[in-house]
Scaffold this motif. Structure first.
Motif, mmCIF file in Angstrom:
data_model
loop_
_atom_site.group_PDB
_atom_site.id
_atom_site.type_symbol
_atom_site.label_atom_id
_atom_site.label_comp_id
_atom_site.label_asym_id
_atom_site.label_seq_id
_atom_site.Cartn_x
_atom_site.Cartn_y
_atom_site.Cartn_z
ATOM 1 N N GLU A 255 0.837 -1.200 0.000
ATOM 2 C CA GLU A 255 0.000 0.000 0.000
ATOM 3 C C GLU A 255 0.874 1.252 0.000
ATOM 4 O O GLU A 255 2.064 1.217 0.320
ATOM 5 C CB GLU A 255 -0.924 -0.006 1.217
ATOM 6 C CG GLU A 255 -1.940 -1.145 1.216
ATOM 7 C CD GLU A 255 -2.830 -1.101 2.439
ATOM 8 O OE1 GLU A 255 -2.567 -0.252 3.321
ATOM 9 O OE2 GLU A 255 -3.774 -1.911 2.513
ATOM 10 N N GLN A 256 0.278 2.369 -0.399
ATOM 11 C CA GLN A 256 0.920 3.681 -0.425
ATOM 12 C C GLN A 256 2.139 3.681 -1.360
ATOM 13 O O GLN A 256 3.135 4.339 -1.107
ATOM 14 C CB GLN A 256 1.331 4.121 0.993
ATOM 15 C CG GLN A 256 0.177 4.115 1.985
ATOM 16 C CD GLN A 256 0.598 4.585 3.347
ATOM 17 O OE1 GLN A 256 1.245 5.627 3.495
ATOM 18 N NE2 GLN A 256 0.246 3.831 4.374
ATOM 19 N N GLU A 257 2.029 2.922 -2.459
ATOM 20 C CA GLU A 257 3.056 2.863 -3.513
ATOM 21 C C GLU A 257 4.432 2.564 -2.924
ATOM 22 O O GLU A 257 5.386 3.314 -3.097
ATOM 23 C CB GLU A 257 3.081 4.167 -4.314
ATOM 24 C CG GLU A 257 1.789 4.422 -5.072
ATOM 25 C CD GLU A 257 1.970 5.406 -6.214
ATOM 26 O OE1 GLU A 257 2.966 5.297 -6.933
ATOM 27 O OE2 GLU A 257 1.121 6.303 -6.353
ATOM 28 N N GLN A 258 4.507 1.427 -2.255
ATOM 29 C CA GLN A 258 5.755 0.967 -1.664
ATOM 30 C C GLN A 258 6.092 -0.420 -2.211
ATOM 31 O O GLN A 258 5.226 -1.136 -2.729
ATOM 32 C CB GLN A 258 5.640 0.859 -0.134
ATOM 33 C CG GLN A 258 5.401 2.156 0.593
ATOM 34 C CD GLN A 258 5.178 1.910 2.069
ATOM 35 O OE1 GLN A 258 4.064 1.717 2.535
ATOM 36 N NE2 GLN A 258 6.276 1.897 2.825
ATOM 37 N N TYR A 259 7.377 -0.773 -2.093
ATOM 38 C CA TYR A 259 7.786 -2.142 -2.372
ATOM 39 C C TYR A 259 7.367 -3.024 -1.197
ATOM 40 O O TYR A 259 7.628 -2.695 -0.039
ATOM 41 C CB TYR A 259 9.301 -2.227 -2.560
ATOM 42 C CG TYR A 259 9.802 -1.611 -3.843
ATOM 43 C CD1 TYR A 259 9.730 -2.306 -5.051
ATOM 44 C CD2 TYR A 259 10.360 -0.332 -3.854
ATOM 45 C CE1 TYR A 259 10.189 -1.739 -6.227
ATOM 46 C CE2 TYR A 259 10.820 0.236 -5.026
ATOM 47 C CZ TYR A 259 10.735 -0.474 -6.211
ATOM 48 O OH TYR A 259 11.186 0.090 -7.375
ATOM 49 N N ALA A 260 6.730 -4.138 -1.515
ATOM 50 C CA ALA A 260 6.317 -5.043 -0.447
ATOM 51 C C ALA A 260 7.507 -5.745 0.180
ATOM 52 O O ALA A 260 7.502 -6.043 1.369
ATOM 53 C CB ALA A 260 5.316 -6.074 -0.996
ATOM 54 N N GLU A 261 8.541 -6.007 -0.607
ATOM 55 C CA GLU A 261 9.733 -6.680 -0.118
ATOM 56 C C GLU A 261 10.893 -5.688 -0.065
ATOM 57 O O GLU A 261 11.175 -4.995 -1.048
ATOM 58 C CB GLU A 261 10.099 -7.870 -1.010
ATOM 59 C CG GLU A 261 8.985 -8.893 -1.187
ATOM 60 C CD GLU A 261 8.709 -9.659 0.088
ATOM 61 O OE1 GLU A 261 9.608 -9.680 0.950
ATOM 62 O OE2 GLU A 261 7.615 -10.237 0.206
ATOM 63 N N GLU A 262 11.564 -5.628 1.069
ATOM 64 C CA GLU A 262 12.717 -4.737 1.200
ATOM 65 C C GLU A 262 13.844 -5.154 0.257
ATOM 66 O O GLU A 262 14.621 -4.303 -0.191
ATOM 67 C CB GLU A 262 13.212 -4.773 2.646
ATOM 68 C CG GLU A 262 14.367 -3.820 2.917
ATOM 69 C CD GLU A 262 14.000 -2.366 2.687
ATOM 70 O OE1 GLU A 262 14.917 -1.563 2.390
ATOM 71 O OE2 GLU A 262 12.799 -2.029 2.804
ATOM 72 N N GLN A 263 13.901 -6.412 -0.097
ATOM 73 C CA GLN A 263 14.918 -6.880 -1.028
ATOM 74 C C GLN A 263 14.750 -6.243 -2.400
ATOM 75 O O GLN A 263 15.730 -5.894 -3.065
ATOM 76 C CB GLN A 263 14.845 -8.406 -1.136
ATOM 77 C CG GLN A 263 15.845 -9.012 -2.106
ATOM 78 C CD GLN A 263 15.698 -10.517 -2.214
ATOM 79 O OE1 GLN A 263 14.883 -11.115 -1.517
ATOM 80 N NE2 GLN A 263 16.487 -11.122 -3.073
#
Length: 432
Positions: A255-263
């Motif tokens: 959500e909020q235009e983020q990457y779901a995975e930090e990798q």
């Protein structure tokens, strides 16, 4: 037949020399394109002379994929003929003040390969005293931004970043079927560098991109202007560098235009960091990027995180690359105010991510019947006993037929007989 060539007259000129040059325009490399373009104009051989008004009209009005692919083929063929012949007519062949422009010095870009583990040598990046500038150019293609920055007095060398998807089959060949996305092949000499790329880097193009390498191509000439204006030819063609790098096509999004995975975020950040470092090593003082979002080149990265990465890396290399521009003319980037939010995040960093408390769904307990008192249960049982029908035995009742005499025999005597009361009299025994 329509023809125009360097050092010769205009439409209608004939002669052995004209015919030889016209046959030169029909290079074996363009056999497929020239055959397709018979549906566009069967009488045109020199596609450098295509009317810009016709290009602009078709670019704005033709919407079907087949028609747009045909337009892209026509523009690419004109650019390829100019590169092969080493000249073209600027700003257009139809212009009364047109002049022939020599482009021999731009027809052979050179490529080199940088593996992911390779880093620039120490001291290769030279700091500059220019002030840092980070800008966004909306409704402006990356090539138009490069052309504008090249003619700037404070800019010496401009580089453009080309993002494509990893393991994308379109990395295998020259693409000119989509006039807006494939402008790098339609308007520049990059296609010549692309054709000779495997010989330059000593590796297959798709393998290099899939393994995270950067393909740096120097000396790419921008021969033509914006497609919105008919792809007019430049009198002084700019020269730029192109950095081609692959990104995951569809990373997991949150959500909020983020990457779901930090990798995924770390991988994109490291890739853009390497792009800046090698551009600075080659002496570029201006870098132009494009958003890898909303399906551009089939890339679906979160806009806010992608903009934040550009913002952070650009400031990190501000001493070496004083001017960074993010440009796009992709229509999907200008819907629902997306570009305004994206450009603000590029300039100022993404806004603070609102922490949202996640409440697990409430489990509805099973319906429990209220506990009843013994007196109530006794009263209920009495009521049911009064209203319920009488119980019958589950076993069938044996009934003897009436007015039927039966006989039997004992072990010591013969048969006996008896009669029922209905037959009259009492039971009678008879010994036989």
């Amino acid at each position: 037949m329509k023809w125009a060539g360097g050092g010769h007259g205009r439409v209608g000129d004939t002669g052995p020399e004209v015919e030889n040059i016209r046959r030169g325009l029909r290079a074996p490399r363009l056999t497929r394109e020239l055959r397709i373009l018979k549906a566009f104009d069967a009488d045109l051989d020199d596609w450098r002379t295509l009317d810009p008004a016709e290009i602009a009209r078709r670019f704005h009005n033709v919407t079907d994929p087949e028609g747009r692919s045909l337009l892209g083929t026509a523009i690419f063929t004109g650019t390829a003929q100019a590169s092969m012949k080493g000249s073209y007519f600027a700003p257009s062949f139809q212009c009364p003040g047109m002049e022939e422009v020599d482009c021999h010095h731009l027809v052979r870009p050179i490529s080199c390969l940088y593996a992911p583990e390779k880093v620039p040598p120490h001291g290769a990046m030279q700091p500059t005293s220019q002030g840092f500038s980070l800008t966004c150019a909306g409704r402006c293609s990356a090539l138009d931004a490069c052309a504008r920055l090249t003619h700037s007095a404070s800019t010496r060398q401009v580089a453009m970043v080309r993002f494509t998807g990893i393991r994308d089959a379109r990395n295998l060949s020259i693409r000119y079927g989509h006039p807006r996305e494939d402008q790098l092949f339609l308007r520049t000499t990059y296609f010549k560098g692309f054709e000779n790329m495997e010989m330059d880097i000593n590796s297959r193009r798709e393998d290099a991109i899939d393994h995270g390498c950067i393909v740096y191509t120097s000396g790419v000439g921008i021969l033509r202007g914006s497609l919105d204006e008919g792809a007019l030819w430049f009198r002084e063609p700019p020269k730029i560098d192109v950095l081609w790098v692959g990104l995951p096509a569809r990373p997991h999004l949150a959500e909020q235009e983020q990457y779901a995975e930090e990798q995924d975020r770390r991988q994109v950040s490291n890739t853009i960091n390497r792009v800046f470092s090698w551009a600075a090593t080659h002496g570029c003082d201006c870098l132009v990027l494009q958003p890898a979002c909303l399906g551009f080149h089939q890339l679906q990265h979160p806009g806010m995180d992608f903009a934040d990465i550009i913002h952070n890396v650009a400031h990190q290399y501000s001493r070496y690359i004083p001017e960074v521009c993010v440009a796009s003319d992709y229509p999907a980037h200008f819907e629902s105010g997306w570009w305004d939010d994206f450009s603000a995040a590029v300039l100022n960093g993404r806004p603070h991510v609102e922490a949202r408390l996640r409440v697990p769904p409430l489990g509805i307990p099973p319906r429990l019947a209220p506990k009843k008192e013994p007196a109530h249960l006794l009263e209920q049982t009495r009521n049911l006993s009064l209203t319920a029908p009488p119980l019958r035995s589950a076993l069938p009742t044996q009934r003897w037929p009436t007015n039927t005499a039966r006989s039997w025999s004992t072990p010591r005597s013969g048969a006996r007989s008896w009669s029922t009361p209905r037959s009259g009299g009492r039971f009678r025994n008879s010994y036989m």
